[in-house]
Design a protein around this motif. Structure first.
Motif, short mmCIF file in Angstrom:
data_model
loop_
_atom_site.label_atom_id
_atom_site.label_comp_id
_atom_site.label_asym_id
_atom_site.label_seq_id
_atom_site.Cartn_x
_atom_site.Cartn_y
_atom_site.Cartn_z
N SER A 262 0.83 -1.20 0.00
CA SER A 262 0.00 0.00 0.00
C SER A 262 0.86 1.25 0.00
CB SER A 262 -0.92 -0.01 1.22
OG SER A 262 -1.69 1.16 1.29
N SER A 263 1.88 1.25 0.83
CA SER A 263 2.78 2.40 0.92
C SER A 263 3.55 2.60 -0.38
CB SER A 263 3.75 2.20 2.09
OG SER A 263 4.65 3.28 2.18
N PHE A 264 4.05 1.51 -0.96
CA PHE A 264 4.82 1.58 -2.20
C PHE A 264 4.00 2.17 -3.34
CE2 PHE A 264 6.25 -0.11 -6.25
CZ PHE A 264 7.61 0.07 -6.20
N LEU A 265 2.80 1.64 -3.52
CA LEU A 265 1.95 2.09 -4.63
C LEU A 265 1.52 3.54 -4.45
CD1 LEU A 265 -0.29 -1.07 -5.18
CD2 LEU A 265 1.63 -0.29 -6.58
N CYS A 266 1.09 3.88 -3.24
CA CYS A 266 0.56 5.23 -3.02
C CYS A 266 1.66 6.27 -3.05
CB CYS A 266 -0.21 5.29 -1.70
SG CYS A 266 -1.75 4.34 -1.76
N PHE A 267 2.86 5.94 -2.55
CA PHE A 267 3.98 6.86 -2.67
C PHE A 267 4.31 7.10 -4.14
CE2 PHE A 267 8.29 8.27 -3.04
CZ PHE A 267 8.52 9.07 -1.95
N SER A 268 4.32 6.01 -4.92
CA SER A 268 4.66 6.13 -6.34
C SER A 268 3.66 7.03 -7.06
CB SER A 268 4.68 4.75 -6.99
OG SER A 268 5.66 3.92 -6.40
N VAL A 269 2.38 6.83 -6.79
CA VAL A 269 1.35 7.65 -7.43
C VAL A 269 1.50 9.11 -7.01
CG1 VAL A 269 -1.12 8.10 -7.57
CG2 VAL A 269 -0.27 5.76 -7.71
N GLY A 270 1.68 9.34 -5.71
CA GLY A 270 1.84 10.71 -5.23
C GLY A 270 3.06 11.39 -5.82
N ALA A 271 4.17 10.67 -5.88
CA ALA A 271 5.41 11.27 -6.40
C ALA A 271 5.34 11.51 -7.90
CB ALA A 271 6.60 10.37 -6.06
N LEU A 272 4.50 10.74 -8.60
CA LEU A 272 4.38 10.90 -10.04
C LEU A 272 3.64 12.18 -10.44
CD1 LEU A 272 4.79 9.62 -12.87
CD2 LEU A 272 2.57 8.47 -12.53
N VAL A 273 2.72 12.62 -9.57
CA VAL A 273 1.84 13.75 -9.92
C VAL A 273 2.60 14.99 -10.35
CG1 VAL A 273 0.11 15.36 -9.01
CG2 VAL A 273 -0.12 12.90 -8.60
N PRO A 274 3.57 15.51 -9.57
CA PRO A 274 4.25 16.74 -10.00
C PRO A 274 5.17 16.54 -11.21
CG PRO A 274 5.25 15.91 -8.00
CD PRO A 274 4.02 15.09 -8.22
N LEU A 275 5.45 15.28 -11.56
CA LEU A 275 6.28 15.00 -12.73
C LEU A 275 5.47 14.99 -14.02
CD1 LEU A 275 8.70 12.16 -11.54
CD2 LEU A 275 9.34 14.45 -12.29
#
Length: 238
Positions: free
Chosen positions: A157-170
């Motif tokens: 859960s942490s891995f997926l949600c961090f990835s999605v969150g970090a992708l947004v500003p990119l």
């Protein structure tokens, strides 16, 4: 009066011990804030859009892996500690059942339960060792030994949600934009939406939840932008 099915559904509680919600929220927020601040910092230093994408992607991968490993280790360690305490309580119930039953009754009496009822229930529990163990652990440790979070669920859960969150500003850069302001605006929108969604889970006002996350992320981005700008200026002067 018997409750209707609708009333029973209304009183149904959300699963708060499954181990996914806290790491999901923490992961998404951390991913957003980390990469927004990271992009703001290197962007403030004057690096090229290509290097911003490289930096943000590295931050996404490293952060997601770190979050997953941290969540797995944290949850598993907590579960192992609880298992050790449960084993200790089991030994106490086997060695001193009368004293443990008296201790349980005294805890209930301290909460206002009549003595005869507290003693009677505590004595009745002694007839079922497993149920007695469960109740003692709940009363003394404040947790249900049968409802512990799964470390793999927390990690994924942490891995997926961090990835999605970090992708947004990119995203603006990945779609060909070169504006730092646009990337930060998209990241800010992501923070607001994430805060609003979390507020719905916790029955808070969605607008205040979104605004709170936006302001916290903006503060982090402003700090790293200023640092990046100062380091970039100093580097150009040198």
């Amino acid at each position: 009066m018997t409750d209707t099915p609708a009333a029973l559904r209304e009183h149904h509680h959300a699963d708060v011990s499954g181990g996914w919600l806290r790491p999901a929220v923490f992961g998404a927020m951390d991913g957003l804030v980390t990469n927004i601040a990271l992009i703001a910092g290197v962007g403030g230093g004057g690096v090229s859009p290509r290097n911003i994408v490289l930096t943000g992607t590295a931050g996404l991968v490293a952060g997601a892996i770190s979050m997953a490993l941290g969540e797995y280790t944290s949850v598993r360690s907590a579960n192992e500690q609880l298992a050790a305490e449960v084993a200790k309580e089991r030994q106490e119930l086997e060695r001193h059942p009368e004293a443990e039953a008296r201790e349980l009754a005294e805890m209930w009496m301290a909460r206002g339960l009549p003595e005869h009822l507290a003693v009677g229930v505590a004595e009745a529990l002694r007839q079922d060792p497993e149920q007695a163990l469960r109740v003692h652990v709940q009363e003394e440790l404040g947790v249900n030994p049968d409802e512990q979070p799964d470390p793999w669920t927390a990690a994924l859960s942490s891995f997926l949600c961090f990835s999605v969150g970090a992708l947004v500003p990119l995203l603006p850069y990945l779609f060909g934009a070169t504006s730092l302001a646009l990337a930060l605006a998209v990241g800010g929108l992501g923070l607001f939406v994430a805060g609003a969604v979390v507020a719905r889970f916790t029955n808070r006002r969605w607008f205040s939840g979104g605004l709170r996350q936006l302001l916290l992320g903006a503060a982090a981005a402003a700090a790293t932008y200023l640092i990046g700008m100062l380091i970039g200026v100093q580097g150009s002067l040198g």
